[in-house]
Design a protein around this motif. Structure first.
Motif, PDB file in Angstrom:
ATOM      1  N   ALA A 288       0.891  -1.209  -0.142  1.00 53.44           N
ATOM      2  CA  ALA A 288       0.010  -0.068  -0.064  1.00 53.44           C
ATOM      3  C   ALA A 288       0.889   1.256   0.112  1.00 53.44           C
ATOM      4  CB  ALA A 288      -0.861   0.089   1.209  1.00 53.44           C
ATOM      5  N   ARG A 289       2.067   1.366   0.814  1.00 57.40           N
ATOM      6  CA  ARG A 289       2.745   2.461   0.897  1.00 57.40           C
ATOM      7  C   ARG A 289       3.457   2.571  -0.504  1.00 57.40           C
ATOM      8  NH1 ARG A 289       3.703   0.615   6.317  1.00 57.40           N
ATOM      9  NH2 ARG A 289       5.390  -0.812   5.643  1.00 57.40           N
ATOM     10  N   ALA A 292       0.849   3.870  -3.041  1.00 58.49           N
ATOM     11  CA  ALA A 292       0.592   5.447  -2.745  1.00 58.49           C
ATOM     12  C   ALA A 292       1.974   6.642  -3.194  1.00 58.49           C
ATOM     13  CB  ALA A 292       0.625   5.607  -1.054  1.00 58.49           C
ATOM     14  N   ARG A 293       3.060   6.153  -2.982  1.00 52.13           N
ATOM     15  CA  ARG A 293       4.179   6.695  -3.356  1.00 52.13           C
ATOM     16  C   ARG A 293       4.132   6.977  -5.093  1.00 52.13           C
ATOM     17  NH1 ARG A 293       7.143   3.950   0.577  1.00 52.13           N
ATOM     18  NH2 ARG A 293       7.547   2.791  -0.698  1.00 52.13           N
ATOM     19  N   CYS A 295       1.790   6.508  -7.357  1.00 50.78           N
ATOM     20  CA  CYS A 295       0.578   7.114  -7.967  1.00 50.78           C
ATOM     21  C   CYS A 295       1.018   8.581  -8.221  1.00 50.78           C
ATOM     22  CB  CYS A 295      -0.469   7.106  -6.931  1.00 50.78           C
ATOM     23  SG  CYS A 295      -0.603   7.944  -5.715  1.00 50.78           S
ATOM     24  N   LYS A 296       1.882   9.214  -7.655  1.00 49.96           N
ATOM     25  CA  LYS A 296       2.209  10.458  -8.148  1.00 49.96           C
ATOM     26  C   LYS A 296       2.936  10.401  -9.456  1.00 49.96           C
ATOM     27  CE  LYS A 296       3.006  11.939  -3.460  1.00 49.96           C
ATOM     28  NZ  LYS A 296       3.929  12.510  -2.382  1.00 49.96           N
ATOM     29  N   TYR A 315      -4.272   1.754   4.166  1.00 47.26           N
ATOM     30  CA  TYR A 315      -5.350   1.960   3.218  1.00 47.26           C
ATOM     31  C   TYR A 315      -5.546   3.526   3.114  1.00 47.26           C
ATOM     32  CZ  TYR A 315      -7.409  -2.367   1.663  1.00 47.26           C
ATOM     33  OH  TYR A 315      -7.631  -3.609   1.083  1.00 47.26           O
ATOM     34  N   LEU A 317      -3.447   5.694   2.949  1.00 45.86           N
ATOM     35  CA  LEU A 317      -2.358   6.447   2.152  1.00 45.86           C
ATOM     36  C   LEU A 317      -2.486   6.346   0.829  1.00 45.86           C
ATOM     37  CD1 LEU A 317       0.748   4.609   3.980  1.00 45.86           C
ATOM     38  CD2 LEU A 317      -0.022   7.177   4.188  1.00 45.86           C
ATOM     39  N   VAL A 318      -3.464   5.359   0.453  1.00 44.77           N
ATOM     40  CA  VAL A 318      -3.758   5.296  -1.043  1.00 44.77           C
ATOM     41  C   VAL A 318      -5.282   5.705  -1.502  1.00 44.77           C
ATOM     42  CG1 VAL A 318      -2.161   3.469  -1.467  1.00 44.77           C
ATOM     43  CG2 VAL A 318      -4.651   2.810  -0.815  1.00 44.77           C
ATOM     44  N   ASP A 320      -7.184   8.332  -0.870  1.00 45.00           N
ATOM     45  CA  ASP A 320      -7.169   9.870  -1.449  1.00 45.00           C
ATOM     46  C   ASP A 320      -6.530   9.977  -2.748  1.00 45.00           C
ATOM     47  OD1 ASP A 320      -8.674  10.618   0.730  1.00 45.00           O
ATOM     48  OD2 ASP A 320      -6.764  11.181   1.820  1.00 45.00           O
ATOM     49  N   GLN A 321      -5.509   8.872  -3.065  1.00 50.31           N
ATOM     50  CA  GLN A 321      -4.631   9.164  -4.458  1.00 50.31           C
ATOM     51  C   GLN A 321      -5.366   8.483  -5.610  1.00 50.31           C
ATOM     52  OE1 GLN A 321      -2.147  10.949  -4.291  1.00 50.31           O
ATOM     53  NE2 GLN A 321      -1.489  11.064  -2.094  1.00 50.31           N
TER      54      GLN A 321
END
Length: 327
Positions: A288-289, A292-293, A295-296, A315, A317-318, A320-321
Motif C-alpha cells: 500500500a505504501r 501511494a508513492r 501514484c504521483k 489504506y 495512504l492510497v 485519497d490518491q
C-alpha cells in the motif's frame, strides 16, 4: 411469399441503419429464400451491400451452425463475421467439422473476423484445422476459453497466430497453458496489432510470465493474468519498453506480494496503466505504501485491493490518491 417480394424486403432492410435487431431480422429473411436463389442471387447481393455493417453485429445464428454440423450447405455464413462454435456433444471437434465453418484456401465461404470455440475439448485435430484453414488471415479475435490445450496445441497455432495480420484479441482463459506454451507463443515474434491478451486461470507461473515479457508487446492495452500462480519473481527486472501502452492489468489471485508491487512500480512498462486489479495478491502494508508513492508518477484510475492483509492506516495512504479504489 414470392422471391420477388422477399427481395424487395431485403433491399429495404439493407438500406436502413445497421442495428443488432436488424441483423436478426436480416438472417430470418435470408433463410426464407429458396436454396438456389439464395446462393446465386441473394448472398452476392447481401455481401455487396453490407460494407457499413459492424462486424460485432454479424453473429451467425445458432441454427446456421447446427445445420452445418448436420452436413447441410449453409451459404448464409458468407455474410457472418462472428462465429460462436459451441460443443453440442462431448466429441472431439475434428477437421471435418471446421472445414465447412472457416474459410479454406480457395473457398469464399467465410471471412470471419471473430471466432469463438467453446467446445471442451477442442482437440488436437481441431487446432490443426484452424491452423490449416487460412482463417487466421482474416480474424481480429480468436477466443478458445476453457478448451484444454495441454498436448501442445498452442505450439501448433503459435507460428500462425504470430503473423495473423489483423489479430487484436486472443482469449485463452482456462486452457491449461504452462511456461512451455508461453515460450512457444513468443518464439515467432509478431503480434504487432494485438491489443487484448487473456490468459486467466492457467498455470503459466513466474517462468511463463518471464517468457511472455521477454519481448515487447507494442499494441497491447489489456492483459489478464488472474490465477496463474505468479510470484514476485515473474515481475522482477521487467524492461521499460515491454508494455509501452498497457492500460488494463489483472493480476488477481497471484501471490506477487509486496515485492511484486515494488517491481511493478519501478518499471516504465506499467506507467500507462489506468486499471489495476490486485485482488487476493498476498499484499501487506508495504505494498500500500509503495502504491501511494508511485501514484504521483502513474495514472491509475481504478485500483482493486480486496482480500489482502492491509491495515486501515495503510489504506488511508492510497484512498485519497485513486479516484476509484475497491477494498
Amino acid at each position: 411469399m414470392s422471391d420477388h417480394t422477399l427481395f424487395g424486403e431485403l433491399r429495404s432492410l439493407l438500406q436502413m441503419k445497421p442495428t443488432v435487431s436488424r441483423w436478426i431480422d436480416l438472417c430470418k429473411l435470408i433463410d426464407a429464400f429458396e436454396p438456389k436463389v439464395l446462393e446465386e442471387r441473394v448472398m452476392p447481393y447481401v455481401n455487396g451491400s453490407m460494407s457499413g455493417w459492424p462486424d460485432a453485429y454479424r453473429v451467425a445464428p445458432r441454427r446456421w451452425i447446427e445445420l452445418l454440423r448436420e452436413g447441410e450447405d449453409v451459404p448464409q455464413l458468407a455474410c457472418a463475421r462472428e462465429i460462436i462454435w459451441r460443443g453440442i456433444t462431448n466429441a472431439v471437434v475434428g477437421e471435418e467439422d471446421f472445414a465447412g465453418l472457416i474459410d479454406l484456401p480457395g473457398s469464399p465461404t467465410l471471412e470471419a473476423s471473430d471466432i469463438m470455440v467453446t467446445v471442451d475439448p477442442l482437440g488436437f485435430d481441431g487446432v490443426v484445422a484452424i491452423e490449416r484453414s487460412g482463417c487466421l488471415e482474416y480474424i481480429s479475435r480468436l477466443s478458445l476459453p476453457r478448451n484444454r490445450l495441454e498436448r501442445g496445441e498452442l505450439r501448433v497455432l503459435a507460428s500462425a497466430l504470430a503473423v495473423a495480420p489483423n489479430l487484436k484479441t486472443l482469449e485463452l482463459a482456462g486452457c491449461g497453458l504452462t511456461p512451455r506454451d508461453m515460450a512457444a507463443l513468443v518464439s515467432h515474434g509478431g503480434f504487432e496489432q494485438l491489443e487484448v491478451l487473456d490468459l486467466e486461470d492457467n498455470s503459466i507461473d513466474s517462468l511463463g510470465l518471464r517468457h511472455l515479457f521477454s519481448r515487447p508487446w507494442p499494441s497491447l492495452k489489456k492483459l489478464v493474468l488472474g490465477n496463474n500462480r505468479i510470484s514476485s519473481s515473474g515481475l522482477e527486472g521487467l524492461e521499460d519498453d515491454v508494455l509501452p501502452g498497457l492500460e488494463h492489468l489483472n493480476l488477481m489471485g497471484n501471490p506477487i506480494g509486496d515485492d511484486g508491487v515494488r517491481w511493478m512500480c519501478e518499471t516504465g512498462s506499467f506507467s500507462s496503466l489506468r486499471y489495476l486489479d490486485l485482488t487476493d495478491c498476498s499484499l501487506f502494508d508495504g505494498a500500500a505504501r509503495t502504491l501511494a508513492r508511485a501514484c504521483k508518477t502513474q495514472h491509475v484510475e481504478c485500483l482493486n485491493l480486496p482480500l489482502n492483509v492491509i491495515s486501515q492506516d495503510a489504506y488511508e495512504l492510497v484512498i485519497d490518491q485513486f479516484p476509484q479504489i475497491l477494498r
